[in-house]
Design a protein around this motif. Structure first.
Motif, PDB file in Angstrom:
ATOM      1  N   UNK A 105       0.837  -1.203   0.000  1.00  0.00           N
ATOM      2  CA  UNK A 105       0.000   0.000   0.000  1.00  0.00           C
ATOM      3  C   UNK A 105       0.868   1.247   0.000  1.00  0.00           C
ATOM      4  N   UNK A 106       0.533   2.181  -0.891  1.00  0.00           N
ATOM      5  CA  UNK A 106       1.237   3.463  -0.874  1.00  0.00           C
ATOM      6  C   UNK A 106       0.432   4.479  -0.057  1.00  0.00           C
TER       7      UNK A 106
ATOM      8  N   UNK B 267       1.758   7.545 -13.858  1.00  0.00           N
ATOM      9  CA  UNK B 267       1.015   6.550 -14.630  1.00  0.00           C
ATOM     10  C   UNK B 267      -0.452   6.948 -14.755  1.00  0.00           C
ATOM     11  N   UNK B 268      -1.136   6.212 -15.611  1.00  0.00           N
ATOM     12  CA  UNK B 268      -2.589   6.291 -15.716  1.00  0.00           C
ATOM     13  C   UNK B 268      -3.130   4.908 -15.406  1.00  0.00           C
ATOM     14  N   UNK B 269      -4.108   4.833 -14.517  1.00  0.00           N
ATOM     15  CA  UNK B 269      -4.729   3.552 -14.189  1.00  0.00           C
ATOM     16  C   UNK B 269      -5.628   3.134 -15.356  1.00  0.00           C
ATOM     17  N   UNK B 270      -5.328   1.980 -15.963  1.00  0.00           N
ATOM     18  CA  UNK B 270      -6.143   1.451 -17.052  1.00  0.00           C
ATOM     19  C   UNK B 270      -7.225   0.541 -16.476  1.00  0.00           C
ATOM     20  N   UNK B 271      -6.827  -0.334 -15.561  1.00  0.00           N
ATOM     21  CA  UNK B 271      -7.771  -1.223 -14.876  1.00  0.00           C
ATOM     22  C   UNK B 271      -7.428  -1.235 -13.397  1.00  0.00           C
ATOM     23  N   UNK B 272      -8.459  -1.083 -12.570  1.00  0.00           N
ATOM     24  CA  UNK B 272      -8.278  -1.109 -11.127  1.00  0.00           C
ATOM     25  C   UNK B 272      -9.565  -1.643 -10.496  1.00  0.00           C
ATOM     26  N   UNK B 273      -9.438  -2.144  -9.279  1.00  0.00           N
ATOM     27  CA  UNK B 273     -10.599  -2.652  -8.544  1.00  0.00           C
ATOM     28  C   UNK B 273     -10.373  -2.401  -7.060  1.00  0.00           C
ATOM     29  N   UNK B 274     -11.454  -2.338  -6.277  1.00  0.00           N
ATOM     30  CA  UNK B 274     -11.256  -2.222  -4.833  1.00  0.00           C
ATOM     31  C   UNK B 274     -10.764  -3.554  -4.262  1.00  0.00           C
ATOM     32  N   UNK B 275     -10.032  -3.486  -3.166  1.00  0.00           N
ATOM     33  CA  UNK B 275      -9.620  -4.733  -2.505  1.00  0.00           C
ATOM     34  C   UNK B 275     -10.812  -5.265  -1.703  1.00  0.00           C
ATOM     35  N   UNK B 276     -10.604  -6.367  -0.988  1.00  0.00           N
ATOM     36  CA  UNK B 276     -11.675  -6.998  -0.225  1.00  0.00           C
ATOM     37  C   UNK B 276     -12.268  -6.118   0.862  1.00  0.00           C
ATOM     38  N   UNK B 277     -11.490  -5.171   1.363  1.00  0.00           N
ATOM     39  CA  UNK B 277     -11.969  -4.294   2.437  1.00  0.00           C
ATOM     40  C   UNK B 277     -12.657  -3.046   1.888  1.00  0.00           C
ATOM     41  N   UNK B 278     -12.436  -2.755   0.603  1.00  0.00           N
ATOM     42  CA  UNK B 278     -12.993  -1.550   0.014  1.00  0.00           C
ATOM     43  C   UNK B 278     -12.183  -0.294   0.325  1.00  0.00           C
ATOM     44  N   UNK B 279     -11.099  -0.444   1.047  1.00  0.00           N
ATOM     45  CA  UNK B 279     -10.280   0.717   1.424  1.00  0.00           C
ATOM     46  C   UNK B 279      -9.148   0.994   0.438  1.00  0.00           C
ATOM     47  N   UNK B 280      -8.703  -0.019  -0.261  1.00  0.00           N
ATOM     48  CA  UNK B 280      -7.552   0.135  -1.162  1.00  0.00           C
ATOM     49  C   UNK B 280      -7.981  -0.028  -2.612  1.00  0.00           C
ATOM     50  N   UNK B 281      -7.258   0.654  -3.504  1.00  0.00           N
ATOM     51  CA  UNK B 281      -7.449   0.481  -4.944  1.00  0.00           C
ATOM     52  C   UNK B 281      -6.333  -0.416  -5.447  1.00  0.00           C
TER      53      UNK B 281
END
Length: 138
Positions: free
Chosen positions: A17-18, A98-112
């Motif tokens: 995590x950044x 960078x540019x995010x091309x594909x991203x999703x939330x993690x299981x907790x919904x707190x991280x991308x």
């Protein structure tokens, strides 16, 4: 001294995590790198695109993250400054643009979770968004 300063390190660490709550998944950089190679990724200082400071000779995903190897060029005033600061140990952070091309939330919904990014540049910075993204000591 006018020769280039060789540098290397990890500009991103997988599954870490950044400070912006982003996490890069293994493989996130593969498509971008296949398209552009290291020549398509600029080496900047503090994300300032007005004055590139060097060239990346190798950029690849390894088991740890995004490995970079390149040379700071002493042919410009900014390049000489960056090289001197790196050699003195005052500057050792790496940060990606960078540019995010594909991203999703993690299981907790707190991280991308970044699963595919278009990598534009890797900067040598004072304070990286990912604190562990550093130049390796030679």
């Amino acid at each position: 001294m006018t020769q280039d300063l060789p540098i290397q390190g990890h500009a991103s660490l997988f599954w870490t995590r950044d400070l912006n709550d982003d996490v890069a998944a293994a493989g996130a950089f593969a498509a971008s790198l296949a398209r552009t190679g290291p020549a398509g990724v600029k080496m900047l200082h503090q994300h300032d695109d007005a004055e590139p400071v060097g060239v990346w000779d190798e950029i690849a995903e390894d088991a740890t993250g995004l490995y970079v190897r390149g040379r700071v060029l002493r042919t410009t005033p900014r390049g000489r400054l960056v090289a001197a600061l790196v050699e003195a140990g005052a500057l050792d952070g790496l940060s990606i643009g960078f540019r995010a091309v594909k991203a999703r939330p993690d299981g907790t919904g707190r991280l991308r979770v970044l699963t595919q990014v278009e990598l534009w540049e890797v900067s040598i910075v004072t304070f990286p968004m990912l604190p562990g993204a550093r130049l390796k000591s030679r």
